[in-house]
Write an enzyme that holds these catalytic residues in place. Structure first.
Site: not given
Lengths: 65, 256
Positions: B98, B159, B185-186, B207-208
Site C-alpha cells: 500500500k 482516523g 480511510a475515514g 482500521n481505526t
C-alpha cells in the site's frame, strides 16, 4: 568504531552484526536489518561484517493502517 | 462459496473488507477480529525498532492465510516509499504494497504526485501496488496506466471516522476505473462502509473504526455484515430517487 544505527551515530565494539544484535538485546524473530541500504536476510547476519561509517537500519513490523 | 470475488494482482479474495493493525489496545485482539470480520487482507507498517519498549511481533498476531499488506507510511517522497516497499517485500515475502506518501501532518493528505511516481517504479518491479490517494479521476487513470492493481481513495482524513465526505469524487472513480476502487480511510461506521459498497466500490479498508471500538471483534463482524449488505444491494440494482412521492399502493379510491 563508529557507525550510524537508525539515524544516530553510535560507537560499537564489535564488527559482527550477530554480536551487535545480541548485545542490543533485540528479538531476532521480528528484526529486519538493512545494512548500507541492502536488506540482510537473517541467515546472512553471521557473515555480515560491520565497518567504520556503515549505516544500519534496525526495523520491525508494527501496527498500521 | 461465492463467485463474486475481488481480484487484486494474481490473487482472488472472497472478502471485500480490508482491515488494519494500527491502534489496537491489545494486539491479541487482531486474530479474533480477523476471524469475526472475515477480512483476508490486513495492513502493517514498518518502523525503526524501539529499544525502550519491547513490543510483540505484530506478524505473530496474523494468521498465515491472511494476506499481508505492508504500507509505506512514514514516507514523505516517492524515493522513500520505494525503499520501504523493497524492504517490506524482502522481509515479509509479500508482493502487496500500500503506497502511502504523506507530507501533510495535520490532515494526513496523501501526496498524489509522489504516490504516482512510486507506483510507476514499484509496479515495474512486480509489486501489487495499492496506492492511497485523494480521489482524483485523472490521477486514478494515470495510476491504472502505471500498473496499479487498485486505487484507494480516501472517504475522509485518516482516523476521523467522518464517513464518505468525498462521495461524488469517488463515484467518478467507480464509474471510470478498470481497476478495483477500494475506499480507504475515514469510514467510521458500518453504515459508511455499506454506503460505499452500495455505490459500487469494490472493497473498503477499515482500521481505526474497528481497532478503537469498545469491542473490536464485534465491530469487525458489524463491518463485515455491512460490506456484504452493501455489495448485495449494489449487485441487485438500487432503486431510483425521486423528488415526488411515487405510490407503492394502487391510487384507486377505496370505500368512497
Amino acid at each position: 568504531m563508529r557507525i550510524k544505527i537508525n539515524g544516530r551515530d553510535q560507537d560499537i565494539d564489535t564488527g559482527s552484526l550477530t554480536e551487535l544484535i545480541d548485545q542490543m538485546d533485540l528479538p531476532p524473530s521480528s528484526l529486519v536489518v538493512e545494512h548500507n541500504l541492502r536488506l540482510v536476510p537473517q541467515d546472512q547476519w553471521a557473515t555480515t561484517r560491520l565497518e567504520e561509517g556503515d549505516v544500519l537500519e534496525l526495523l520491525n513490523f508494527v501496527g498500521g493502517g | 462459496m461465492t463467485d463474486d470475488t475481488l481480484q487484486l494482482g494474481n490473487k482472488t479474495f472472497t472478502s471485500r473488507l480490508l482491515t488494519g493493525t494500527g491502534k489496537f489496545a491489545d494486539n491479541a485482539l487482531i486474530s479474533g477480529m480477523l476471524e469475526a470480520s472475515g477480512s483476508q487482507i490486513i495492513t502493517v507498517a514498518l518502523r525503526r525498532i524501539d529499544q525502550q519498549s519491547k513490543t510483540d511481533n505484530i506478524l505473530d498476531s496474523i494468521p498465515q492465510n491472511v494476506t499481508l499488506l505492508p504500507n509505506t507510511s512514514g514516507a514523505r517522497t516517492a524515493e522513500q516509499a520505494v525503499r520501504i516497499a523493497r524492504i517490506a517485500r524482502a522481509a515479509s515475502g509479500t508482493n502487496f504494497i500500500k503506497i502511502e506518501v504523506i507530507t501533510d501532518a495535520r490532515y494526513l493528505m496523501p501526496d498524489n504526485q509522489e504516490t504516482l511516481a512510486a507506483t510507476e517504479i514499484l509496479a515495474k518491479e512486480g509489486f501489487i501496488v495499492l496506492p492511497y490517494i485523494l480521489p482524483d479521476l485523472p490521477l486514478a487513470k494515470r495510476l491504472e496506466s502505471a500498473g496499479a492493481a487498485a486505487v484507494m481513495p480516501l472517504g475522509a482524513p485518516i482516523g476521523t471516522n467522518r464517513g464518505l465526505e468525498t462521495k461524488p469524487l469517488i463515484a467518478m472513480l467507480i464509474e471510470n476505473c478498470r481497476v478495483p476502487v477500494i475506499v480507504d480511510a475515514g469510514l467510521g461506521l458500518p453504515s459508511h462502509a455499506a454506503a460505499a459498497m452500495e455505490m459500487g466500490a469494490d472493497a473498503v479498508l477499515v482500521n481505526t473504526a474497528i481497532a478503537t471500538a469498545g469491542d473490536p471483534v464485534t465491530m469487525g463482524k458489524a463491518f463485515e455484515l455491512a460490506v456484504r449488505a452493501g455489495r448485495k444491494a449494489y449487485l441487485s440494482g438500487g432503486g431510483q430517487c425521486s423528488d415526488q412521492a411515487v405510490a407503492s399502493s394502487p391510487l384507486t379510491g377505496f370505500l368512497n
